[in-house]
Scaffold this active site. Structure first.
Site, mmCIF file in Angstrom:
data_model
loop_
_atom_site.group_PDB
_atom_site.id
_atom_site.type_symbol
_atom_site.label_atom_id
_atom_site.label_comp_id
_atom_site.label_asym_id
_atom_site.label_seq_id
_atom_site.Cartn_x
_atom_site.Cartn_y
_atom_site.Cartn_z
ATOM 1 N N GLU A 1 -23.500 86.473 -2.206
ATOM 2 C CA GLU A 1 -22.173 86.013 -3.203
ATOM 3 C C GLU A 1 -21.222 86.858 -3.925
ATOM 4 O O GLU A 1 -22.464 88.202 -4.742
ATOM 5 C CB GLU A 1 -23.123 85.449 -3.637
ATOM 6 C CG GLU A 1 -22.609 84.647 -4.873
ATOM 7 C CD GLU A 1 -21.026 83.389 -5.075
ATOM 8 O OE1 GLU A 1 -20.184 83.990 -5.932
ATOM 9 O OE2 GLU A 1 -21.489 82.814 -3.714
ATOM 10 N N TYR B 1 -17.418 59.339 -14.278
ATOM 11 C CA TYR B 1 -18.738 58.954 -14.028
ATOM 12 C C TYR B 1 -19.763 59.268 -15.351
ATOM 13 O O TYR B 1 -19.674 60.761 -14.944
ATOM 14 C CB TYR B 1 -18.932 58.788 -12.688
ATOM 15 C CG TYR B 1 -18.947 59.905 -12.082
ATOM 16 C CD1 TYR B 1 -19.870 61.638 -12.446
ATOM 17 C CD2 TYR B 1 -18.411 60.546 -11.182
ATOM 18 C CE1 TYR B 1 -20.025 62.172 -11.424
ATOM 19 C CE2 TYR B 1 -17.682 61.875 -10.111
ATOM 20 C CZ TYR B 1 -18.224 62.260 -10.771
ATOM 21 O OH TYR B 1 -18.167 64.057 -10.076
ATOM 22 N N ASP C 1 -15.949 74.215 2.760
ATOM 23 C CA ASP C 1 -14.523 73.794 2.789
ATOM 24 C C ASP C 1 -13.685 74.595 3.189
ATOM 25 O O ASP C 1 -12.141 75.199 3.459
ATOM 26 C CB ASP C 1 -13.930 74.024 1.201
ATOM 27 C CG ASP C 1 -13.971 72.337 -0.069
ATOM 28 O OD1 ASP C 1 -14.658 72.216 1.264
ATOM 29 O OD2 ASP C 1 -14.436 72.711 -1.080
#
Length: 395
Positions: A34, A212, A296
């Site tokens: 990462e 939500y 993605d």
């Protein structure tokens, strides 16, 4: 040739962590790299439908224990909050789909996934600068760390993927013409908001919003989207710029939005940005040599079906299963099957996400027909939620 790891995963987001968990459950050597120096998800919510929650449940991550289960899906009018149509989620949904829909804070979900990956498998502050194919492996070069050689490399590094450039060349995300902003707001900020724990779709002219409850229901996630008359100049150089609440309020006030929604916008906490909504065009290929894309980086949709995370989880689960079965030395067989299983479905989800964004922002004579058709929403999009990536990959 010496290899440091069987599978290297670039990206420690939801897809990368799901892939690592799936591989570790099958005793495959994996390391996750990462670029950031700490794991910190953006301050916003995420909705995981049954097509994702059932796969995470199989991997030992039970989201229902920590998230909000929306009791209803509600479509509302922008100007008065009036109910257009309501459909039960809750128990009906889980009985129908075999797994729950869960809404939660992204940071909560990321922490739950990280807990399933031993620390020695996660390497922070590792920014990839170059990939080099070698006999029997691929070399990863980092900005501030020694090289690593892996038998297989998986790029799950998001919309702005570095790995994708190696695989597919200069493919850029495509802007939809929509501008969005989002935030998490304490539920008490808008006491007039109806049913705050429900999944609500607010439909307005050239604007829409999704709300939500997240986690225990004390917070509300807001995503608000508009279509400006002219695309801002900043979208030509970046997809995200700082914004103020006053700027956001002005857009929705001019469109005549109800007070409960304006209260939510005023209550957004922390930094706020406008961002240009984007999706990834279809790639000519998802793999090159020993390198493959997922999430993605391969198939980013617009957010209008709430399936970005769900599709990343499906692809990660599928690829982990295939790589574990074939072994890293038989990577090409795994890659070919993976792309065959995932390409058509992800493109169809992208198409339906595009359509949903348009339908939510209709104006004029098309609105009554749209409102009438919402009664059939369970049939029209049920195929997204019912999909069983676990059965597909085993077949």
């Amino acid at each position: 040739m010496h290899t440091d790891v069987d599978i290297a995963v670039i990206g420690c987001g939801l897809g990368g962590l799901t892939l690592a968990i799936g591989l570790l459950r099958r005793s495959v050597s994996v390391a996750v790299f990462e670029q950031t120096s700490e794991l910190r998800e953006i301050g916003a919510g995420v909705a995981i439908a049954a097509n994702g929650t059932r796969l995470l449940r199989e991997l030992g991550v039970e989201l229902a224990d920590a998230g909000n289960i929306p009791p209803y899906l509600e479509f509302r009018r922008w100007n008065d909050g009036g109910l257009i149509f309501s459909h039960e989620i809750g128990r009906w949904y889980e009985d129908r789909m075999g797994a729950p829909m869960v809404t939660m804070h992204r940071g909560t979900l990321q922490r739950m996934l990280v807990e399933q990956v031993p620390k020695e498998h996660v390497h922070l502050d590792h920014q990839v600068t170059e990939l080099v194919a070698e006999s029997g492996g691929v070399r990863l070069r980092f900005a501030k760390a020694p090289d690593v050689v892996a038998k297989v490399l998986v790029g799950v590094d998001g919309m702005r993927s570095v790995v994708r450039h190696y695989v597919a060349g200069a493919v850029s995300p495509v802007c939809s013409g929509e501008i969005g902003f989002r935030g998490v707001i304490p539920v008490g900020v808008s006491p007039s908001l109806p049913n705050p724990t429900s999944l609500q779709v607010w439909c307005g002219p050239r604007t829409h919003a999704i709300t939500y409850g997240v986690d225990d229901g004390r917070l509300i996630n807001l995503l608000a989207v508009s279509v400006p008359d002219e695309i801002p100049a900043w979208t030509r150089s970046t997809n995200r710029v700082p914004a103020s609440r006053d700027e956001a309020l002005a857009i929705f006030s001019r469109a005549g939005w109800t007070g409960s929604m304006l209260e939510l916008i005023r209550g957004i906490e922390g930094d706020m940005h406008f961002w240009a909504l984007q999706e990834l065009p279809g790639l000519r290929r998802w793999s090159r040599g020993r390198v493959v894309l997922a999430g993605d980086a391969a198939h980013a949709p617009l957010p209008h079906q709430g399936q970005g995370a769900g599709q990343a989880i499906e692809s990660a689960y599928t690829l982990a299963h295939l790589l574990a079965d074939a072994g890293p030395d038989q990577y090409q067989r795994a890659f070919d099957t993976y792309e065959r299983l995932r390409r058509k479905r992800t493109r169809r989800v992208q198409h339906y996400s595009r359509m949903a964004g348009k339908l939510m922002k209709l104006t004029g004579g098309s609105v009554p027909r749209r409102d009438h058709d919402l009664a059939d929403v369970a049939r029209r999009i049920g195929w997204i939620h019912e999909y069983r990536a676990d059965l597909a990959v085993r077949a």
